[in-house]
Design a protein around this motif. Structure first.
Motif, PDB file in Angstrom:
ATOM      1  N   THR A  42       0.879  -1.174   0.000  1.00  0.00           N
ATOM      2  CA  THR A  42       0.000   0.000   0.000  1.00  0.00           C
ATOM      3  C   THR A  42       0.912   1.218   0.000  1.00  0.00           C
ATOM      4  OG1 THR A  42      -0.119  -0.121   2.414  1.00  0.00           O
ATOM      5  CG2 THR A  42      -1.934  -1.111   1.167  1.00  0.00           C
ATOM      6  N   THR A  67      -2.549   5.353  -3.180  1.00  0.00           N
ATOM      7  CA  THR A  67      -3.317   6.575  -2.937  1.00  0.00           C
ATOM      8  C   THR A  67      -2.438   7.754  -3.330  1.00  0.00           C
ATOM      9  OG1 THR A  67      -4.475   5.529  -1.090  1.00  0.00           O
ATOM     10  CG2 THR A  67      -4.570   7.928  -1.214  1.00  0.00           C
ATOM     11  N   GLU A 104      -6.350   9.126   6.904  1.00  0.00           N
ATOM     12  CA  GLU A 104      -6.058   8.486   8.192  1.00  0.00           C
ATOM     13  C   GLU A 104      -5.913   6.980   8.016  1.00  0.00           C
ATOM     14  OE1 GLU A 104      -5.257   9.714  11.148  1.00  0.00           O
ATOM     15  OE2 GLU A 104      -5.263  11.700  10.229  1.00  0.00           O
ATOM     16  N   SER A 105      -5.197   6.573   6.995  1.00  0.00           N
ATOM     17  CA  SER A 105      -4.958   5.158   6.703  1.00  0.00           C
ATOM     18  C   SER A 105      -3.512   4.829   7.028  1.00  0.00           C
ATOM     19  CB  SER A 105      -5.214   4.874   5.215  1.00  0.00           C
ATOM     20  OG  SER A 105      -6.478   5.343   4.828  1.00  0.00           O
ATOM     21  N   HIS A 129       1.766   6.881  10.319  1.00  0.00           N
ATOM     22  CA  HIS A 129       0.931   6.160   9.352  1.00  0.00           C
ATOM     23  C   HIS A 129       1.662   5.103   8.531  1.00  0.00           C
ATOM     24  CE1 HIS A 129      -1.607   9.622  10.357  1.00  0.00           C
ATOM     25  NE2 HIS A 129      -2.599   8.803  10.083  1.00  0.00           N
TER      26      HIS A 129
END
Length: 196
Positions: A42, A67, A104-105, A129
């Motif tokens: 990720t 992201t 907020e991942s 994070h």
């Protein structure tokens, strides 16, 4: 498929462009090697610009999720368009400022391609994070930004901190062959310190 190779280094000409910055091919290749991506990583791309790093990461992490965030609406649209052009469905794009609109991942990897002036806030965010063994990579052309990122990494107890200066010249044929230099780029990386 637009890019049919397993290696990184998509030529700049294959990306849709605008007035938004694009991370140069050679810089992308080295930055990606510092990210040490896995198939299921990720990744957060801060200051995604045209989305060249987002696309490269998306191709390297088919079972992962990428992201991307940028405050520039044109950059966000270009990143979405380039992700679609390369057939990627594992990419989310956010239009917003940093650090205010950062998700907020939790991420395995964070790449900072823009936002070096907010180094302290971005490294602090990364510390909170990044998953275990998470890696942060940043590139900058400014000495000031590079220094701020390095000192922020130290202040937040990152380990395996590295800084390299990349000087690239490309051959160009005019009346004869000559080398045309690109701006020097600092690529900085560090791993989140994980206490057992």
């Amino acid at each position: 498929m637009v890019w049919q190779h397993s290696t990184p280094g998509i030529p700049e000409t294959l990306f849709e462009r605008g007035s938004v910055p694009l991370t140069k091919t050679e810089v992308r290749v080295i930055a990606l090697s510092k990210l040490k991506l896995n198939l299921d990583s990720t990744v957060l791309d801060i200051g995604c610009g045209t989305g060249s790093m987002t696309v490269e990461a998306g191709l390297r992490c088919p079972r992962g999720r990428i992201t991307a965030i940028d405050r520039n609406e044109e950059a966000v649209n270009l990143t979405k368009s380039n992700a679609q052009k390369f057939g990627l469905s594992n990419i989310d794009v956010i239009c917003g400022t940093v650090p205010e609109n950062l998700p907020e991942s939790f991420f395995d990897r964070i790449f900072i391609g823009g936002g070096g002036l907010k180094a302290q806030e971005l490294v602090s965010y990364a510390e909170r994070h990044l998953n275990k063994n998470g890696i942060l990579v940043a590139d900058t052309i400014l000495l000031d930004s590079g220094y701020k990122i390095l000192t922020a990494l130290e202040a937040h107890n990152f380990i395996d901190i590295e800084c390299i200066c990349l000087n690239i010249s490309r051959g160009e044929k005019l009346s004869g062959w000559m080398m045309k230099a690109l701006n020097p780029i600092y690529i900085i990386s560090g791993k989140k310190h994980w206490e057992k």
